[in-house]
Scaffold this active site. Structure first.
Site, PDB file in Angstrom:
ATOM      1  N   CYS A  88      56.455  46.032  79.038  1.00 31.00           N
ATOM      2  CA  CYS A  88      56.187  44.731  78.363  1.00 31.00           C
ATOM      3  C   CYS A  88      55.824  44.931  76.899  1.00 31.00           C
ATOM      4  CB  CYS A  88      55.105  43.933  79.093  1.00 31.00           C
ATOM      5  SG  CYS A  88      55.594  43.436  80.743  1.00 31.00           S
ATOM      6  N   ASP A 111      42.527  41.508  72.522  1.00 29.63           N
ATOM      7  CA  ASP A 111      43.104  41.603  73.860  1.00 29.63           C
ATOM      8  C   ASP A 111      42.548  42.865  74.515  1.00 29.63           C
ATOM      9  OD1 ASP A 111      44.660  42.252  76.038  1.00 29.63           O
ATOM     10  OD2 ASP A 111      46.578  41.973  75.035  1.00 29.63           O
ATOM     11  N   GLN A 156      43.415  46.405  78.633  1.00 29.06           N
ATOM     12  CA  GLN A 156      43.410  47.826  79.000  1.00 29.06           C
ATOM     13  C   GLN A 156      42.087  48.517  78.673  1.00 29.06           C
ATOM     14  OE1 GLN A 156      45.723  49.484  80.655  1.00 29.06           O
ATOM     15  NE2 GLN A 156      47.080  47.713  80.794  1.00 29.06           N
ATOM     16  N   LYS A 173      42.569  44.693  86.199  1.00 31.06           N
ATOM     17  CA  LYS A 173      42.596  45.983  85.493  1.00 31.06           C
ATOM     18  C   LYS A 173      41.269  46.719  85.635  1.00 31.06           C
ATOM     19  CE  LYS A 173      46.507  44.811  83.150  1.00 31.06           C
ATOM     20  NZ  LYS A 173      47.817  45.457  83.279  1.00 31.06           N
ATOM     21  N   HIS A 185      51.371  44.149  73.713  1.00 29.03           N
ATOM     22  CA  HIS A 185      52.248  43.814  74.825  1.00 29.03           C
ATOM     23  C   HIS A 185      52.646  42.341  74.669  1.00 29.03           C
ATOM     24  CE1 HIS A 185      48.965  42.273  77.821  1.00 29.03           C
ATOM     25  NE2 HIS A 185      48.562  42.118  76.591  1.00 29.03           N
TER      26      HIS A 185
END
Length: 422
Positions: A379, A215, A218, A241, A138
């Site tokens: 994104c 990252d 998620q 999240k 993203h």
């Protein structure tokens, strides 16, 4: 498809299933009606809803012990400091970090990545050096490196994907060379749900002495995170999240690297001594936490993590796996529906297209049915370009969703097709 099958997913016992199903009652926002119909919230990849223990923690801070931290000696300041630092300890356990010194509070995943770009990146990446990202990043794990590369004369290299949305690991190996200074990849794709083989990605980079950043925006609500097992140098994620508040995030970094790189911002808290001639910097992790932090939300984040721990990550994963399999089965029966992203290793995210219907129109009509999904490029515009589409409709499931809600999604999609299909 499976959820986190790189990690063991135990069978969900009857008691655990009952516990998960009852957890829905902990989220007051889900009891409301939209357009006279019960809300179905399937936009969890954008942000999860918050259990009452989290919102109560925010109220308790502001109504009970609102004070700044680390500097006051009065009772309220000491309680606020203690509660704030206890979140750091819970985060340490949540990701199995070696010490709390390696847990830095930020505004979110985006700021965590920008911190690394501005400190490690500016110190160690120069002209002609290369930064590797993947085709399913993203924007937050793409743009900071593009800005740095433009400033330093470095190059961005992209790991390509197959049509299922999986990284081509053979191509990744070819990209690694003596000019590579950083590998920064997403753990789980927010658009496709793909779980990347991050342990292998880190291992291959380490063989060549390359620094890594994962990252985890998620991943943290679905997968067990063990930064020591992954052996990554940096791991970034956001509180919102994982059922926590917005405006708070985490950067995990290995102690030796954090001590080596310069501070991110200057100001209070990050200093040890200041004179008219200069200053010395604070110890970890405060060296990277300039100014008054987001105290209330950091404190509330602890309650979100404790809530997730009380339900059990493996139970959540097993339940979401059931939802994903059920949704795949039911949505597969809809003629004209195409899945976007069918990786073997997935979390509970489904992107799809309806033949002859714009994804935004799909979202608008589903909203009229009180079904909240996300539409657009999510994104991930470079990924959309790779897939040669402008966007998708995306339904993403969390622990409080149900199979009955998936049935309503199916009915809603059939209504969309009936209204708009030519």
């Amino acid at each position: 498809m499976s959820i986190g099958s790189e990690q063991p997913t135990q069978a969900l016992s009857e008691n655990s299933l009952d516990k998960i199903l009852k957890a829905r009652n902990d989220f007051p926002v889900l009891s409301q009606e939209i357009n006279g119909k019960p809300l179905v919230y399937f936009d969890n990849a954008a942000t999860t809803q918050k259990p009452k223990v989290v919102t109560d923690a925010l109220v308790n801070y502001y109504s009970g012990y609102n004070a700044n931290i680390h500097r006051g000696i009065h009772t309220l300041a000491e309680k606020a400091t203690s509660e704030f630092e206890s979140t750091r300890a819970v985060v340490k356990e949540f990701i199995n970090a070696p010490s709390t010194e390696e847990v830095i509070f930020t505004k979110g995943t985006t700021e965590s990545i920008n911190l690394v770009a501005s400190t490690f990146g500016r110190k160690y990446i120069g002209e002609g050096d290369e930064i590797i990202v993947s085709a399913i990043e993203h924007h937050s794990n793409m743009v900071p490196w593009q800005i740095l590369a433009a400033e330093k004369g470095a190059k961005i290299k992209v790991i390509p994907i197959n049509d299922e949305g999986e990284l081509l690991m053979g191509e990744y190996k070819k990209l690694l060379n003596e000019r590579t200074k950083l590998v920064a990849v997403v753990h789980v794709s927010n658009t496709l749900g793909t779980i990347n083989p991050v342990k292998e990605i880190v291992s291959l980079a380490k063989e060549k002495g390359i620094t890594t950043l994962i990252d985890g925006a998620q991943a943290t609500s679905h997968l067990d995170i063990d930064v020591q097992d992954l052996d990554t140098d940096f791991y970034a994620f956001s509180a919102h999240k994982v059922y926590g508040p917005t405006g708070t995030g985490i950067l995990y970094g290995k102690k030796a690297i954090l001590e080596d790189i310069p501070p991110y911002q200057g100001g209070g808290e990050m200093i040890q001594e200041v004179s008219y001639e200069g200053c010395s910097f604070n110890v970890l992790p405060y060296k990277f936490e300039a100014g008054t932090p987001n105290i209330a939300d950091v404190i509330a984040f602890k309650h979100a993590l404790e809530y997730v721990n009380s339900l059990g990550k493996s139970n959540i994963r097993a339940y979401e796996n059931q939802l994903l399999e059920y949704a795949n089965e039911k949505l597969s029966e809809i003629k004209g529906l195409t899945f976007v992203g069918t990786a073997k290793e997935k979390v509970s995210v489904i992107s799809f297209l309806l033949e002859g219907i714009h994804h935004q129109d799909t979202g608008i009509i589903l909203d009229q049915e009180a079904i909240a999904i996300r539409t657009g490029h999510h994104c991930t515009q470079p990924l959309m370009q790779r897939l040669n589409i402008s966007g998708t409709a995306r339904a993403s499931f969390a622990l409080y969703n149900t199979k009955e809600e998936i049935d309503r999604l199916v009915k809603g999609i059939l209504k969309v097709q009936k209204m708009l299909a030519s």
